[in-house]
Design a protein around this motif. Structure first.
Motif, PDB file in Angstrom:
ATOM      1  N   ARG A 142       0.833  -1.198   0.000  1.00  0.00           N
ATOM      2  CA  ARG A 142       0.000   0.000   0.000  1.00  0.00           C
ATOM      3  C   ARG A 142       0.874   1.257   0.000  1.00  0.00           C
ATOM      4  NH1 ARG A 142      -3.043  -3.195  -0.981  1.00  0.00           N
ATOM      5  NH2 ARG A 142      -4.452  -4.384   0.332  1.00  0.00           N
ATOM      6  N   VAL A 143       0.559   2.191  -0.892  1.00  0.00           N
ATOM      7  CA  VAL A 143       1.178   3.512  -0.890  1.00  0.00           C
ATOM      8  C   VAL A 143       0.041   4.516  -1.050  1.00  0.00           C
ATOM      9  CG1 VAL A 143       2.866   5.065  -1.916  1.00  0.00           C
ATOM     10  CG2 VAL A 143       3.270   2.588  -1.973  1.00  0.00           C
ATOM     11  N   VAL A 144      -0.244   5.280  -0.010  1.00  0.00           N
ATOM     12  CA  VAL A 144      -1.383   6.193  -0.006  1.00  0.00           C
ATOM     13  C   VAL A 144      -0.878   7.632  -0.070  1.00  0.00           C
ATOM     14  CG1 VAL A 144      -3.417   6.990   1.266  1.00  0.00           C
ATOM     15  CG2 VAL A 144      -2.770   4.556   1.314  1.00  0.00           C
ATOM     16  N   THR A 145      -1.434   8.404  -1.001  1.00  0.00           N
ATOM     17  CA  THR A 145      -1.085   9.821  -1.152  1.00  0.00           C
ATOM     18  C   THR A 145      -2.370  10.626  -1.309  1.00  0.00           C
ATOM     19  OG1 THR A 145      -0.844   9.555  -3.555  1.00  0.00           O
ATOM     20  CG2 THR A 145       1.147   9.317  -2.221  1.00  0.00           C
ATOM     21  N   ALA A 146      -2.247  11.963  -1.240  1.00  0.00           N
ATOM     22  CA  ALA A 146      -3.460  12.775  -1.317  1.00  0.00           C
ATOM     23  C   ALA A 146      -3.138  14.193  -1.762  1.00  0.00           C
ATOM     24  CB  ALA A 146      -4.164  12.808   0.047  1.00  0.00           C
ATOM     25  N   PHE A 147      -4.089  14.794  -2.434  1.00  0.00           N
ATOM     26  CA  PHE A 147      -4.076  16.228  -2.771  1.00  0.00           C
ATOM     27  C   PHE A 147      -5.495  16.768  -2.563  1.00  0.00           C
ATOM     28  CE2 PHE A 147      -3.932  20.002  -5.541  1.00  0.00           C
ATOM     29  CZ  PHE A 147      -2.784  20.604  -5.044  1.00  0.00           C
ATOM     30  N   ARG A 148      -6.370  16.642  -3.567  1.00  0.00           N
ATOM     31  CA  ARG A 148      -7.791  16.947  -3.334  1.00  0.00           C
ATOM     32  C   ARG A 148      -8.621  15.692  -3.140  1.00  0.00           C
ATOM     33  NH1 ARG A 148      -7.005  20.798  -7.421  1.00  0.00           N
ATOM     34  NH2 ARG A 148      -6.712  22.883  -6.523  1.00  0.00           N
ATOM     35  N   ASP A 149      -8.059  14.550  -3.510  1.00  0.00           N
ATOM     36  CA  ASP A 149      -8.664  13.276  -3.145  1.00  0.00           C
ATOM     37  C   ASP A 149      -7.550  12.317  -2.738  1.00  0.00           C
ATOM     38  OD1 ASP A 149      -7.631  12.825  -5.670  1.00  0.00           O
ATOM     39  OD2 ASP A 149      -9.517  12.192  -6.580  1.00  0.00           O
ATOM     40  N   THR A 150      -7.934  11.163  -2.237  1.00  0.00           N
ATOM     41  CA  THR A 150      -6.988  10.226  -1.634  1.00  0.00           C
ATOM     42  C   THR A 150      -6.805   9.035  -2.558  1.00  0.00           C
ATOM     43  OG1 THR A 150      -7.822  10.891   0.532  1.00  0.00           O
ATOM     44  CG2 THR A 150      -6.445   8.922   0.451  1.00  0.00           C
ATOM     45  N   LEU A 275       2.035  27.149  -2.838  1.00  0.00           N
ATOM     46  CA  LEU A 275       0.701  27.555  -3.280  1.00  0.00           C
ATOM     47  C   LEU A 275      -0.398  27.017  -2.364  1.00  0.00           C
ATOM     48  CD1 LEU A 275       1.034  27.046  -7.148  1.00  0.00           C
ATOM     49  CD2 LEU A 275       1.330  29.148  -5.840  1.00  0.00           C
ATOM     50  N   LYS A 276      -0.119  25.918  -1.665  1.00  0.00           N
ATOM     51  CA  LYS A 276      -1.058  25.320  -0.697  1.00  0.00           C
ATOM     52  C   LYS A 276      -2.435  25.102  -1.309  1.00  0.00           C
ATOM     53  CE  LYS A 276       1.354  27.323   3.275  1.00  0.00           C
ATOM     54  NZ  LYS A 276       1.263  28.176   4.491  1.00  0.00           N
ATOM     55  N   ARG A 277      -2.461  24.462  -2.479  1.00  0.00           N
ATOM     56  CA  ARG A 277      -3.721  24.249  -3.192  1.00  0.00           C
ATOM     57  C   ARG A 277      -4.399  22.937  -2.821  1.00  0.00           C
ATOM     58  NH1 ARG A 277      -5.094  27.249  -7.373  1.00  0.00           N
ATOM     59  NH2 ARG A 277      -5.958  25.478  -8.550  1.00  0.00           N
ATOM     60  N   GLY A 278      -3.698  22.026  -2.160  1.00  0.00           N
ATOM     61  CA  GLY A 278      -4.304  20.776  -1.761  1.00  0.00           C
ATOM     62  C   GLY A 278      -5.300  20.966  -0.633  1.00  0.00           C
ATOM     63  N   THR A 279      -6.257  20.048  -0.542  1.00  0.00           N
ATOM     64  CA  THR A 279      -7.269  20.128   0.516  1.00  0.00           C
ATOM     65  C   THR A 279      -7.158  18.980   1.514  1.00  0.00           C
ATOM     66  OG1 THR A 279      -8.849  18.991  -0.932  1.00  0.00           O
ATOM     67  CG2 THR A 279      -8.914  21.415  -0.895  1.00  0.00           C
ATOM     68  N   VAL A 280      -6.929  17.755   1.019  1.00  0.00           N
ATOM     69  CA  VAL A 280      -6.799  16.612   1.931  1.00  0.00           C
ATOM     70  C   VAL A 280      -5.353  16.128   2.022  1.00  0.00           C
ATOM     71  CG1 VAL A 280      -9.178  15.878   1.606  1.00  0.00           C
ATOM     72  CG2 VAL A 280      -7.396  14.948   0.109  1.00  0.00           C
ATOM     73  N   GLY A 281      -4.450  16.746   1.276  1.00  0.00           N
ATOM     74  CA  GLY A 281      -3.040  16.379   1.304  1.00  0.00           C
ATOM     75  C   GLY A 281      -2.227  17.359   0.483  1.00  0.00           C
ATOM     76  N   GLN A 282      -0.898  17.233   0.562  1.00  0.00           N
ATOM     77  CA  GLN A 282      -0.008  18.165  -0.138  1.00  0.00           C
ATOM     78  C   GLN A 282       1.069  17.433  -0.940  1.00  0.00           C
ATOM     79  OE1 GLN A 282      -0.324  21.405  -0.533  1.00  0.00           O
ATOM     80  NE2 GLN A 282      -2.143  21.567   0.759  1.00  0.00           N
ATOM     81  N   ASN A 283       0.721  16.286  -1.531  1.00  0.00           N
ATOM     82  CA  ASN A 283       1.636  15.628  -2.469  1.00  0.00           C
ATOM     83  C   ASN A 283       1.485  16.327  -3.817  1.00  0.00           C
ATOM     84  OD1 ASN A 283       0.517  12.974  -0.653  1.00  0.00           O
ATOM     85  ND2 ASN A 283       2.732  13.237  -0.862  1.00  0.00           N
ATOM     86  N   VAL A 284       2.500  17.068  -4.243  1.00  0.00           N
ATOM     87  CA  VAL A 284       2.335  18.002  -5.360  1.00  0.00           C
ATOM     88  C   VAL A 284       3.109  17.625  -6.625  1.00  0.00           C
ATOM     89  CG1 VAL A 284       1.852  19.949  -3.834  1.00  0.00           C
ATOM     90  CG2 VAL A 284       4.225  19.474  -4.509  1.00  0.00           C
TER      91      VAL A 284
END
Length: 464
Positions: A142-150, A275-284
């Motif tokens: 498992r490798v879990v990442t997030a930005f606006r969704d997970t 820019l801090k555009r992520g909502t549920v994470g900051q993998n950019v």
């Protein structure tokens, strides 16, 4: 150090670890083109036997590419986590394969182990594994990442919506984007490969994709797959950049051919994070790799394709990306000749990336001059999803009209989600329900709610 093996009274010797690794690789046209492949099936088996008996710790002692000449080697060695490696440090390559296939290799154990693995270790292990081995290990990693969704959660399969257009026409990109959304794709990213690398076009497409996303309130991320320096310039101009993209390879020389260094990638990541555009994470970050890229740039140092690919995954790992994908059959038959080699490579790449802790996806694809067809892609897609691939790429009709290669269609996403029970990323899935694209059983409806989806349809008229 010379490595030896004996089979039926015939002795084989391999001058160094680099040669042993290359000769142990399953057959592929790229290694043959480079002149480093085994000369016979018997020599390949002998190399695999010698490799299986090799202690994993040996890879920490003998660098395939010199430390003082390659920043990727320095990254691999300097960032190695000895504490994470300790539980398996006594194993050979063959013993590690057995451990991976055992009940001891739980998802939690594999996550804890990832920082202690080098790309050479996982590449070596892949060489002595059958396809079912690669699938079995990938499925429990498992490798879990997030930005606006997970992304990467168990039981989930994400997709990249790829609305490319041969002239970067805004209306064409918008139409293709809406086509994909109506088919339920786009939770990994909505990403466009631009025709040019002009900053003006990058900024225009970036605004276009962000406008569609915000109008429809889609919990996903967008990306223009231009060069990393163009992304930095676009950020400086105030463009709404979600993810920064870059193709990466497994050696400093190959990355120089892409016009990048590790320092430049860190600069780009810092700019996107600011820019801090992520909502549920900051993998950019979003990276692409592919077997054969280093060889095509004459920057492989005599190292085999699988190992160079795994080293590219180590580069990606350094920057905590949201997604990474191998464009497995895109580079051409000179490197992966036919469907059999493409299928094997796709599963190898996924296995190596996931073990290293990379959120690995695959562009299930081939070029028109390869000895492959869409049946091969159906097989690879089904095997990869069984193996727990993070995401795949879809284009209208499986035919990318800008890059001129064959990938997967949006319809393929419907097929694979139905037969495997895989679901979209949770936040994106909730959006599909909210806009009326799915019914109570989460099956795709033939048409969306006309009121909720009206902004997307209206956009086509405004994008001209």
């Amino acid at each position: 150090m010379v490595y030896r093996a004996s089979i039926d009274g015939t002795s084989w010797s391999f001058a160094d670890l680099k040669e042993l690794m290359a000769k142990a690789s399953p057959q592929r046209s790229g290694d043959e083109l480079a002149g480093i492949a085994a000369n016979s099936a018997m020599e390949r088996v002998a190399a695999q036997c010698a490799l299986a008996d090799l202690p994993l710790a040996r890879f920490l002692e003998e660098a395939l590419i010199p430390y003082e000449k390659d920043e990727v080697t320095r990254l691999i060695q300097d960032s190695h986590d000895k504490t994470a490696f300790a539980p398996i440090s006594h194993l050979t390559v063959g013993g590690f394969r057995e451990w991976l296939l055992s009940a001891k290799a739980t998802p939690a154990a594999l996550t804890a182990l990832a920082p202690g693995l080098t790309p050479e270790m996982v590449a070596a292990t892949s060489k002595i594994m059958r396809l079912q081995d690669l699938i079995a290990v990938g499925a429990k990693t498992r490798v879990v990442t997030a930005f606006r969704d997970t992304l990467g959660l168990e039981g989930r399969l994400a997709s990249r919506l790829q609305p490319n257009h041969p002239t970067d026409d805004s209306r064409g990109i918008a139409a293709s984007t809406i086509d994909g959304l109506l088919m339920g794709t786009g939770d990994a990213v909505i990403g466009v490969n631009p025709v040019t690398d002009a900053t003006e076009d990058y900024v225009r497409i970036c605004h276009l994709l962000d406008d569609i996303r915000t109008r429809l309130d889609i919990p996903t991320q967008t990306c223009v797959l231009g060069h990393v320096t163009t992304a930095i310039q676009a950020i400086e101009r105030g463009a709404p950049v979600d993810l920064v993209f870059q193709s990466v390879a497994g050696s400093e020389k190959a990355n120089e051919g892409f016009g990048i260094t590790l320092g430049l990638l860190e600069e780009a990541r810092a700019a996107a994070l600011a820019l801090k555009r992520g909502t549920v994470g900051q993998n950019v970050m979003y990276f692409e790799t592919g077997q054969g890229s280093a060889l095509s740039a004459d920057a492989h140092w005599g190292v085999d394709q699988v190992t160079m690919e795994a080293r590219a995954h180590a580069v990606a790992r350094r920057f905590s990306p949201l997604i990474v994908n191998t464009v497995v059959g895109f580079i051409g038959p000179e490197y992966l000749y036919n469907g059999k080699q493409i299928i094997r490579a796709g599963l190898e790449d996924h296995f190596c990336g996931k073990l290293l802790g990379v959120p690995m996806g695959v562009d299930v694809c081939y070029t028109n001059h390869a000895d492959a067809d869409q049946d091969d892609m159906d097989a690879l897609l089904t095997l990869l999803v069984t193996a727990g691939v993070t995401f795949v790429i879809a284009v209208p009709g499986a035919d990318d009209i800008m890059l001129n290669y064959q990938s997967l269609a949006h319809h393929d996403m419907l097929y694979i989600r139905e037969v495997t029970g895989r679901r979209a990323a949770p936040e994106f899935e909730a959006w599909l329900d909210r806009v009326g694209l799915t019914d109570e059983q989460r099956r795709l409806r033939p048409a969306p709610d006309p009121v909720l989806f009206a902004p997307a349809l209206a956009y086509l008229g405004e994008a001209a």
